[in-house]
Design a protein around this motif. Sequence first.
Motif, PDB file in Angstrom:
ATOM      1  N   GLU A  95      40.038  28.256  41.331  1.00  0.00           N
ATOM      2  CA  GLU A  95      40.604  27.117  42.061  1.00  0.00           C
ATOM      3  C   GLU A  95      39.566  26.062  42.430  1.00  0.00           C
ATOM      4  N   GLU A  96      38.309  26.464  42.598  1.00  0.00           N
ATOM      5  CA  GLU A  96      37.295  25.528  43.072  1.00  0.00           C
ATOM      6  C   GLU A  96      36.111  25.331  42.126  1.00  0.00           C
ATOM      7  N   GLU A  97      35.754  26.371  41.386  1.00  0.00           N
ATOM      8  CA  GLU A  97      34.512  26.323  40.613  1.00  0.00           C
ATOM      9  C   GLU A  97      34.708  26.199  39.107  1.00  0.00           C
ATOM     10  N   GLY A  98      35.947  26.089  38.645  1.00  0.00           N
ATOM     11  CA  GLY A  98      36.194  25.858  37.228  1.00  0.00           C
ATOM     12  C   GLY A  98      35.871  27.014  36.304  1.00  0.00           C
ATOM     13  N   VAL A  99      36.006  28.235  36.771  1.00  0.00           N
ATOM     14  CA  VAL A  99      35.781  29.387  35.901  1.00  0.00           C
ATOM     15  C   VAL A  99      36.974  29.514  34.962  1.00  0.00           C
ATOM     16  N   ASP A 100      36.675  29.655  33.667  1.00  0.00           N
ATOM     17  CA  ASP A 100      37.716  29.679  32.643  1.00  0.00           C
ATOM     18  C   ASP A 100      38.253  31.073  32.360  1.00  0.00           C
ATOM     19  N   VAL A 114      43.097  41.210  40.934  1.00  0.00           N
ATOM     20  CA  VAL A 114      42.547  40.042  40.232  1.00  0.00           C
ATOM     21  C   VAL A 114      43.464  39.654  39.072  1.00  0.00           C
ATOM     22  N   GLN A 115      44.077  40.649  38.437  1.00  0.00           N
ATOM     23  CA  GLN A 115      45.015  40.364  37.351  1.00  0.00           C
ATOM     24  C   GLN A 115      46.140  39.448  37.825  1.00  0.00           C
ATOM     25  N   ASP A 116      46.612  39.657  39.034  1.00  0.00           N
ATOM     26  CA  ASP A 116      47.664  38.790  39.589  1.00  0.00           C
ATOM     27  C   ASP A 116      47.178  37.351  39.742  1.00  0.00           C
ATOM     28  N   VAL A 117      45.933  37.184  40.202  1.00  0.00           N
ATOM     29  CA  VAL A 117      45.361  35.838  40.347  1.00  0.00           C
ATOM     30  C   VAL A 117      45.274  35.166  38.984  1.00  0.00           C
ATOM     31  N   MET A 118      44.808  35.894  38.001  1.00  0.00           N
ATOM     32  CA  MET A 118      44.631  35.323  36.668  1.00  0.00           C
ATOM     33  C   MET A 118      45.982  35.008  36.016  1.00  0.00           C
ATOM     34  N   ARG A 119      46.968  35.835  36.263  1.00  0.00           N
ATOM     35  CA  ARG A 119      48.320  35.548  35.751  1.00  0.00           C
ATOM     36  C   ARG A 119      48.856  34.268  36.378  1.00  0.00           C
ATOM     37  N   GLN A 120      48.693  34.135  37.676  1.00  0.00           N
ATOM     38  CA  GLN A 120      49.163  32.957  38.410  1.00  0.00           C
ATOM     39  C   GLN A 120      48.520  31.677  37.876  1.00  0.00           C
ATOM     40  N   HIS A 121      47.246  31.739  37.536  1.00  0.00           N
ATOM     41  CA  HIS A 121      46.510  30.552  37.084  1.00  0.00           C
ATOM     42  C   HIS A 121      46.448  30.442  35.560  1.00  0.00           C
ATOM     43  N   GLU A 122      47.110  31.371  34.880  1.00  0.00           N
ATOM     44  CA  GLU A 122      47.154  31.391  33.415  1.00  0.00           C
ATOM     45  C   GLU A 122      45.771  31.306  32.800  1.00  0.00           C
ATOM     46  N   ARG A 123      44.905  32.195  33.255  1.00  0.00           N
ATOM     47  CA  ARG A 123      43.540  32.291  32.737  1.00  0.00           C
ATOM     48  C   ARG A 123      43.339  33.700  32.179  1.00  0.00           C
ATOM     49  N   THR A 144      45.928  39.417  30.411  1.00  0.00           N
ATOM     50  CA  THR A 144      44.944  40.484  30.541  1.00  0.00           C
ATOM     51  C   THR A 144      44.779  41.267  29.252  1.00  0.00           C
ATOM     52  N   THR A 145      43.519  41.541  28.934  1.00  0.00           N
ATOM     53  CA  THR A 145      43.175  42.468  27.865  1.00  0.00           C
ATOM     54  C   THR A 145      42.340  43.558  28.500  1.00  0.00           C
ATOM     55  N   ASN A 146      42.706  44.812  28.252  1.00  0.00           N
ATOM     56  CA  ASN A 146      42.030  45.936  28.889  1.00  0.00           C
ATOM     57  C   ASN A 146      41.450  46.861  27.827  1.00  0.00           C
ATOM     58  N   TRP A 147      40.123  46.990  27.814  1.00  0.00           N
ATOM     59  CA  TRP A 147      39.465  47.961  26.953  1.00  0.00           C
ATOM     60  C   TRP A 147      39.139  49.163  27.818  1.00  0.00           C
ATOM     61  N   ALA A 148      39.775  50.270  27.538  1.00  0.00           N
ATOM     62  CA  ALA A 148      39.550  51.450  28.348  1.00  0.00           C
ATOM     63  C   ALA A 148      39.932  52.693  27.575  1.00  0.00           C
TER      64      ALA A 148
END
Length: 152
Positions: A95-100, A114-123, A144-148
Amino acid sequence: MTMNATGATALFLACTALTAAPAWADFSGDVIRIGVMNDQSGPYADNCGAGSVAMARLAIEDHGGAINGVPIEIVVADDQNQPDVGVSAARRWVEEEGVDTIVGCSASSIALAVQDVMRQHERPYLIAGTATTETTNGQCSPMTTNWAYDTY
């Protein structure tokens, strides 16, 4: 004449590459910012911590430090194994620092938050080592992509 699965796959990929329109990423400004979030100081620091930051930097260096002339920058956050700390860092970043994108190696509770935040911001959110089937099942996100390892 028969075609094996590898040949068919190669043909399909070649046709797709020739007909698909080029994809242009929409970066936040004149730099690609990648956030590396994990435990930098606690019990999981040896698993991911500073080592994963070093590997991300080496990967960027190996590829010339840029994509199509756009420089790549790494930012780092210690989630301290606390979901609220991870979510706060993720929100501030996008929201503030422009992380892609965020690359994470966090506890399941942090990854899901964090997955919820990224879904909300479509990142995009790339996680590794998070051991819950919820990231790819009940709370699956197209961002989200999960390697596990398999926990099913």
